[in-house]
Design a protein around this motif. Structure first.
Motif, PDB file in Angstrom:
ATOM      1  N   ALA A 102       0.865  -1.178   0.154  1.00 16.29           N
ATOM      2  CA  ALA A 102       0.054   0.024  -0.039  1.00 16.29           C
ATOM      3  C   ALA A 102       0.715   1.219   0.042  1.00 16.29           C
ATOM      4  O   ALA A 102       0.602   2.192  -0.741  1.00 16.29           O
ATOM      5  CB  ALA A 102      -1.043  -0.074   1.076  1.00 16.29           C
ATOM      6  N   LEU A 103       1.944   1.183   0.719  1.00 12.25           N
ATOM      7  CA  LEU A 103       2.732   2.342   0.759  1.00 12.25           C
ATOM      8  C   LEU A 103       3.607   2.644  -0.612  1.00 12.25           C
ATOM      9  O   LEU A 103       3.592   3.689  -1.047  1.00 12.25           O
ATOM     10  CB  LEU A 103       3.934   2.343   1.757  1.00 12.25           C
ATOM     11  N   ILE A 104       4.065   1.362  -1.051  1.00 11.49           N
ATOM     12  CA  ILE A 104       4.420   1.545  -2.356  1.00 11.49           C
ATOM     13  C   ILE A 104       3.783   2.066  -3.559  1.00 11.49           C
ATOM     14  O   ILE A 104       4.121   2.921  -4.602  1.00 11.49           O
ATOM     15  CB  ILE A 104       5.345   0.310  -2.640  1.00 11.49           C
ATOM     16  N   LEU A 105       2.334   1.603  -3.312  1.00 11.30           N
ATOM     17  CA  LEU A 105       1.584   1.657  -4.683  1.00 11.30           C
ATOM     18  C   LEU A 105       1.188   3.405  -4.276  1.00 11.30           C
ATOM     19  O   LEU A 105       1.216   4.079  -5.345  1.00 11.30           O
ATOM     20  CB  LEU A 105      -0.081   1.111  -4.116  1.00 11.30           C
ATOM     21  N   GLY A 106       0.901   4.037  -3.103  1.00  8.19           N
ATOM     22  CA  GLY A 106       0.772   5.463  -3.008  1.00  8.19           C
ATOM     23  C   GLY A 106       1.857   6.253  -3.383  1.00  8.19           C
ATOM     24  O   GLY A 106       1.592   7.240  -4.039  1.00  8.19           O
ATOM     25  N   GLY A 107       3.024   5.857  -3.171  1.00 13.68           N
ATOM     26  CA  GLY A 107       4.199   6.676  -3.672  1.00 13.68           C
ATOM     27  C   GLY A 107       4.501   6.553  -4.899  1.00 13.68           C
ATOM     28  O   GLY A 107       4.791   7.464  -5.651  1.00 13.68           O
ATOM     29  N   ALA A 108       4.125   5.186  -5.673  1.00 17.94           N
ATOM     30  CA  ALA A 108       4.510   5.367  -7.090  1.00 17.94           C
ATOM     31  C   ALA A 108       3.216   6.270  -7.817  1.00 17.94           C
ATOM     32  O   ALA A 108       3.596   6.855  -8.624  1.00 17.94           O
ATOM     33  CB  ALA A 108       4.271   3.749  -7.511  1.00 17.94           C
ATOM     34  N   LEU A 109       2.052   6.162  -7.221  1.00 21.75           N
ATOM     35  CA  LEU A 109       1.004   6.989  -8.015  1.00 21.75           C
ATOM     36  C   LEU A 109       1.393   8.314  -7.677  1.00 21.75           C
ATOM     37  O   LEU A 109       0.832   9.267  -8.561  1.00 21.75           O
ATOM     38  CB  LEU A 109      -0.406   6.542  -7.487  1.00 21.75           C
ATOM     39  N   GLY A 110       1.902   8.865  -6.511  1.00 22.99           N
ATOM     40  CA  GLY A 110       2.180  10.082  -6.327  1.00 22.99           C
ATOM     41  C   GLY A 110       3.029  10.700  -7.195  1.00 22.99           C
ATOM     42  O   GLY A 110       2.948  11.791  -7.762  1.00 22.99           O
ATOM     43  N   ASN A 111       4.077   9.863  -7.486  1.00 23.98           N
ATOM     44  CA  ASN A 111       5.112  10.376  -8.620  1.00 23.98           C
ATOM     45  C   ASN A 111       4.638  10.227  -9.994  1.00 23.98           C
ATOM     46  O   ASN A 111       5.014  10.959 -10.848  1.00 23.98           O
ATOM     47  CB  ASN A 111       6.382   9.668  -8.244  1.00 23.98           C
ATOM     48  N   VAL A 112       3.714   9.457 -10.101  1.00 26.01           N
ATOM     49  CA  VAL A 112       3.158   9.414 -11.746  1.00 26.01           C
ATOM     50  C   VAL A 112       2.113  10.438 -12.060  1.00 26.01           C
ATOM     51  O   VAL A 112       2.249  11.171 -12.954  1.00 26.01           O
ATOM     52  CB  VAL A 112       2.269   7.958 -11.805  1.00 26.01           C
ATOM     53  N   ILE A 113       1.483  10.860 -10.828  1.00 26.62           N
ATOM     54  CA  ILE A 113       0.750  12.061 -10.774  1.00 26.62           C
ATOM     55  C   ILE A 113       1.527  13.290 -11.215  1.00 26.62           C
ATOM     56  O   ILE A 113       1.223  14.129 -12.140  1.00 26.62           O
ATOM     57  CB  ILE A 113      -0.257  12.421  -9.748  1.00 26.62           C
ATOM     58  N   ASP A 114       2.825  13.620 -10.385  1.00 28.70           N
ATOM     59  CA  ASP A 114       3.603  14.615 -10.833  1.00 28.70           C
ATOM     60  C   ASP A 114       4.021  14.746 -12.311  1.00 28.70           C
ATOM     61  O   ASP A 114       4.061  15.641 -13.025  1.00 28.70           O
ATOM     62  CB  ASP A 114       4.964  14.698 -10.079  1.00 28.70           C
ATOM     63  N   ASP A 141       8.283   9.373  -2.262  1.00 25.38           N
ATOM     64  CA  ASP A 141       9.467   8.487  -2.400  1.00 25.38           C
ATOM     65  C   ASP A 141       9.927   8.075  -0.869  1.00 25.38           C
ATOM     66  O   ASP A 141      10.320   6.723  -0.738  1.00 25.38           O
ATOM     67  CB  ASP A 141      10.980   9.501  -2.529  1.00 25.38           C
ATOM     68  N   SER A 142       9.610   8.832   0.279  1.00 19.56           N
ATOM     69  CA  SER A 142       9.607   8.108   1.781  1.00 19.56           C
ATOM     70  C   SER A 142       8.637   6.965   1.842  1.00 19.56           C
ATOM     71  O   SER A 142       9.196   5.940   2.532  1.00 19.56           O
ATOM     72  CB  SER A 142       9.415   9.177   2.646  1.00 19.56           C
ATOM     73  N   ALA A 143       7.447   7.090   1.114  1.00 24.27           N
ATOM     74  CA  ALA A 143       6.328   5.963   1.301  1.00 24.27           C
ATOM     75  C   ALA A 143       7.201   4.697   0.397  1.00 24.27           C
ATOM     76  O   ALA A 143       6.757   3.558   1.029  1.00 24.27           O
ATOM     77  CB  ALA A 143       4.998   6.246   0.884  1.00 24.27           C
ATOM     78  N   ILE A 144       7.697   4.750  -0.442  1.00 26.72           N
ATOM     79  CA  ILE A 144       8.093   3.776  -1.386  1.00 26.72           C
ATOM     80  C   ILE A 144       9.256   3.114  -0.613  1.00 26.72           C
ATOM     81  O   ILE A 144       9.309   1.960  -0.391  1.00 26.72           O
ATOM     82  CB  ILE A 144       8.885   4.252  -2.750  1.00 26.72           C
ATOM     83  N   THR A 145      10.338   4.211  -0.006  1.00 32.84           N
ATOM     84  CA  THR A 145      11.444   3.449   0.826  1.00 32.84           C
ATOM     85  C   THR A 145      10.959   2.537   2.110  1.00 32.84           C
ATOM     86  O   THR A 145      11.386   1.425   2.301  1.00 32.84           O
ATOM     87  CB  THR A 145      12.161   4.861   1.265  1.00 32.84           C
ATOM     88  N   VAL A 146       9.907   3.202   2.694  1.00 35.09           N
ATOM     89  CA  VAL A 146       9.313   2.672   4.009  1.00 35.09           C
ATOM     90  C   VAL A 146       8.583   1.213   3.654  1.00 35.09           C
ATOM     91  O   VAL A 146       8.702   0.094   4.237  1.00 35.09           O
ATOM     92  CB  VAL A 146       8.316   3.375   4.888  1.00 35.09           C
ATOM     93  N   GLY A 147       7.981   1.321   2.389  1.00 29.94           N
ATOM     94  CA  GLY A 147       7.338  -0.100   1.924  1.00 29.94           C
ATOM     95  C   GLY A 147       8.340  -0.954   1.473  1.00 29.94           C
ATOM     96  O   GLY A 147       8.013  -2.241   1.725  1.00 29.94           O
TER      97      GLY A 147
END
Length: 163
Positions: A102-114, A141-147
């Motif tokens: 879930a953390l990786i998904l949110g981080g990945a989509l956050g950067n895709v939006i950018d 990026d932080s969410a992806i790293t924690v994930g």
């Protein structure tokens, strides 16, 4: 999936991913509104807030490419998101694993939006020590790293349990 562990269990994890996306986009909107590119504010002796545009991937990988990387990273992020949702549907009952995804998904989509909106990812967290700066990063990026760290922990615990 049988046993009630199928599609219904994906919703809490998608909610976590949505919270990551909203927090990430909110902080980036603040940075875009209050800072010009390259402008920064010292916060501590080792941390600054600075507006950086990253057209590449992690550590500015491919940032100097001619522009094709924007669409490549958007496609890669969407493909990864689809795979993660598939994995969440199958393994949403595995709490640590699902948190990681879930953390990786949110981080990945956050950067895709950018990338889709701006053509670059907005980075703003700048840590430094002794004149050396770690590449600036953001909440996604932080969410992806924690994930990713949680994925490693989940696997270590799984191996330990199997002994």
């Amino acid at each position: 999936m049988a046993g009630g562990k199928g599609a219904a269990s994906v919703w809490p994890w998608l909610g976590i991913a949505l919270v990551v996306i909203l927090l990430d986009q909110f902080t980036k909107t603040l940075i875009l509104g209050y800072y010009t590119p390259g402008q920064g504010t010292p916060v501590t002796s080792f941390f600054n807030i600075v507006r950086v545009h990253n057209t590449g991937a992690a550590f500015s990988f491919l940032a100097g490419a001619s522009g094709w990387q924007r669409w490549f990273f958007i496609g890669l992020g969407l493909a990864a998101a689809a795979f993660i949702v598939f994995m969440l549907r199958r393994h949403g009952h595995q709490r640590l694993f699902a948190w990681a995804l879930a953390l990786i998904l949110g981080g990945a989509l956050g950067n895709v939006i950018d990338r889709a909106l701006h053509g670059y990812v907005v980075d703003f967290l700048d840590f430094h020590w002794g004149g050396r700066h770690f590449p600036a990063f953001n909440i996604a990026d932080s969410a992806i790293t924690v994930g990713a760290a949680l994925l490693i922990l989940d696997e270590l615990l799984r191996v330990r349990r199997s002994r």
